[in-house]
Design an enzyme around this catalytic site. Structure first.
Site, PDB file in Angstrom:
ATOM      1  N   SER A  64       0.791  -1.229   0.000  1.00  0.00           N
ATOM      2  CA  SER A  64       0.000   0.000   0.000  1.00  0.00           C
ATOM      3  C   SER A  64       0.823   1.280   0.000  1.00  0.00           C
ATOM      4  CB  SER A  64      -0.961   0.006   1.189  1.00  0.00           C
ATOM      5  OG  SER A  64      -2.026  -0.885   0.962  1.00  0.00           O
ATOM      6  N   LYS A  91      -0.019   3.732  -2.690  1.00  0.00           N
ATOM      7  CA  LYS A  91      -1.034   4.777  -2.535  1.00  0.00           C
ATOM      8  C   LYS A  91      -0.423   6.161  -2.346  1.00  0.00           C
ATOM      9  CE  LYS A  91      -4.659   1.772  -0.591  1.00  0.00           C
ATOM     10  NZ  LYS A  91      -3.990   0.510  -0.253  1.00  0.00           N
ATOM     11  N   SER A 127      -6.310   3.144   4.410  1.00  0.00           N
ATOM     12  CA  SER A 127      -5.681   2.431   3.293  1.00  0.00           C
ATOM     13  C   SER A 127      -6.728   1.772   2.403  1.00  0.00           C
ATOM     14  CB  SER A 127      -4.690   1.384   3.816  1.00  0.00           C
ATOM     15  OG  SER A 127      -3.803   0.984   2.795  1.00  0.00           O
TER      16      SER A 127
END
Length: 533
Positions: A83, A86, A323
């Site tokens: 993640s 991101k 997230s």
């Protein structure tokens, strides 16, 4: 012992005199600040942990204002970032769409005569991940308030703002039923204000007595999901909630002694959203004579009802704090739609890649916007370069505030770091993005040193066989928060401080599960419902 590319304390004297290559110091340079050598030794010792012996770890630390490298370990090597992807997606979205960007959802009619829509009524979306059942009900109420009582044609679901590719390239097939890998559509719905688009909550509660059927319901209540209830009331809660592939049939089995919730991705969020809207129309006395179908709104259709989402600046909070994978993918396709007119992963990833390269990320590979793909690849050096570069962007304060903050208990402040680094110098200081997949853990972001100097850092580990070594990330972040260029060289690591920096209640070998197939340690904590951050 694992050694960093920074010079160790044993070589400090030689560095002062000769400027050894790889130390980050040019030949003839003046004596380095003693705190830098001290930092190098401490990070080397942290990264000598035996759990990393069969694995790969990359670390980059630099001064945010000057770009000075303070520490580097395989920082130019490619790693699966999970993640941490991101960071790129969210920054590119802010730069491309703007913090004031809003999604729109419209209801359109080609012809309205009195209280009758002659022909089709169209529900058209642009990807809003914050649409709740209540929002579709409000749209239906607006249609009724416009005087519409009957629609002679069909209810048309127009999701053509994006393409019809629902799942990301390289996503694991066995993640498909789980809400954190939900299908992407320009028409979708979330069950609550975490805004997990394309999912429902299946709630299981005890029945009227031992051995009796469990009570099962969904949020939102809808006929779109069919429940097959095989669960019974028992002395313990051991429930399995499974959506059958290619359908919206959810089979609930096992025993339940106390209420239990499971977030489940629906099959085809376009028709899910259209169903919620149609159910709302019925509640508000609007009868649609035709079936629900996919299609495109007529070019000259008039708007009957409309909803605009919260701004992108506001959406960043649930997106980054929790997230949220679906937000990342929707924004990726939205960027593609704006820049090239194509709401596709390919078009959107081209935008993110160009943005990243323009902001210091020299080497990368992106296959999605969230990091669910194991083919995504970033370098710690590239991540820190981007973190430093975007500090000058006008939208940076909004983005910085939306990152998880270490040790802040409020879920929408601390996010995935809310239970980490509490009671340390990093608490309330570190703003960083976490990342977790099986065999992957990452932490990258910002920390202010003990001298008040802003630093950027990235720690990415791949291929470990133990539980996720997140405690090492925490120890590094805490050490950076304690960093002072004026500090004297200390030839021993402060083990007491290091021990205090380990994440409370999250042993790297802890293997609590959110489902029989999903170890908690392998997923972002916010992906475990209720969140165990």
């Amino acid at each position: 012992m694992r050694l960093s590319r920074r010079i160790t304390i044993m070589l400090a004297g030689a560095v002062l005199a000769t400027g050894i290559a790889g130390s980050g110091l040019p030949a003839g340079a003046r004596d380095p600040a003693p705190g830098v050598a001290d930092l190098t030794r401490d990070l080397d010792q942290i990264l000598a942990d035996s759990r990393l012996a069969p694995a790969r770890a990359g670390v980059a630390v630099r001064a945010a204002a000057t770009g000075e490298d303070l520490y580097s370990l395989d920082a130019d090597k490619l790693f699966a970032p999970a993640s941490n992807t991101k960071l790129l997606t969210s920054a590119a979205a802010l730069d491309t769409l703007g913090a004031d960007f809003r999604f729109t959802t419209d209801v359109l009619a080609a012809s309205k005569v009195g209280r009758t829509v002659v022909g089709d009524l169209t529900l058209r979306g642009t990807g809003d991940p914050t649409m709740l059942a209540a929002d579709y009900d409000a749209l239906a109420a607006e249609v009724a308030a416009a005087g519409v009582k009957v629609v002679t044609g069909r209810l048309v679901a127009d999701d053509t703002w994006f393409d019809d590719v629902r799942l990301g390239t390289d996503w694991a097939w066995d993640d498909e039923p789980y809400y954190y890998a939900g299908q992407i559509s320009a028409l979708t719905a979330a069950p609550d204000t975490d805004y997990d688009a394309g999912s429902v909550i299946v709630s299981v509660a005890p029945g009227d007595g031992p051995g009796t059927p469990a009570k099962v319901s969904t949020t939102p209540p809808t006929d779109y999901v069919k429940i097959v209830n095989r669960a019974v009331t028992g002395d313990e809660t051991d429930v399995l909630v499974e959506r059958q592939h290619g359908t919206n049939t959810v089979v609930v089995s096992g025993t339940v002694s106390e209420p239990y919730d499971e977030w489940v991705a629906v099959w085809d969020p376009t028709l899910y959203a259209a169903t919620l809207f149609r159910e709302g129309l019925a509640r508000h006395g609007v009868k649609v004579l035709g079936p629900t179908v996919r299609g495109t709104a007529p070019a000259k259709a008039a708007t009957v009802a409309s909803r605009r989402s919260m701004t992108l600046g506001d959406l960043l909070v649930p997106f980054l704090k929790l997230s949220n994978n679906m937000h990342a993918e929707i924004l990726t396709k939205t960027m593609g739609r704006k820049v090239s007119g194509a709401g596709t992963w390919a078009a959107g990833l081209a935008v993110t890649t160009a943005f990243a390269q323009a902001n210091g990320v020299k080497t990368l590979r992106l296959r999605d916007g969230s990091g669910l793909s194991r083919v995504d690849a970033l370098t710690p050096a590239g991540i820190t370069a981007l973190l430093a570069a975007v500090r000058g962007k006008p939208w940076f304060p909004t983005w910085y505030a939306a990152l998880p903050i270490a040790g802040e208990a409020d879920r929408m402040v601390g996010g995935t770091l809310r239970s980490r680094m509490r009671g340390t110098a990093a608490a309330g200081n570190v703003h960083a993005k976490t990342g977790s997949l099986t065999g992957v853990t990452a932490l990258s972001g910002y920390v202010t040193s003990a001298d008040g100097e802003p630093l950027v850092f990235s720690v990415v580990s791949n291929g470990y066989l133990s539980g996720p070594p997140r405690d090492l990330e925490d120890r590094i972040a805490v050490r950076l928060a304690q960093f002072s260029r004026k500090a004297p060289v200390d030839e021993t690591v402060d083990e007491t401080a290091a021990a205090r920096s380990v994440t409370p209640g999250s042993s790297p070998r802890e293997e609590a599960t959110s489902s029989p197939e999903r170890p908690a340690g392998d997923l972002e904590c916010s992906w475990l419902k209720p969140a165990r951050c």
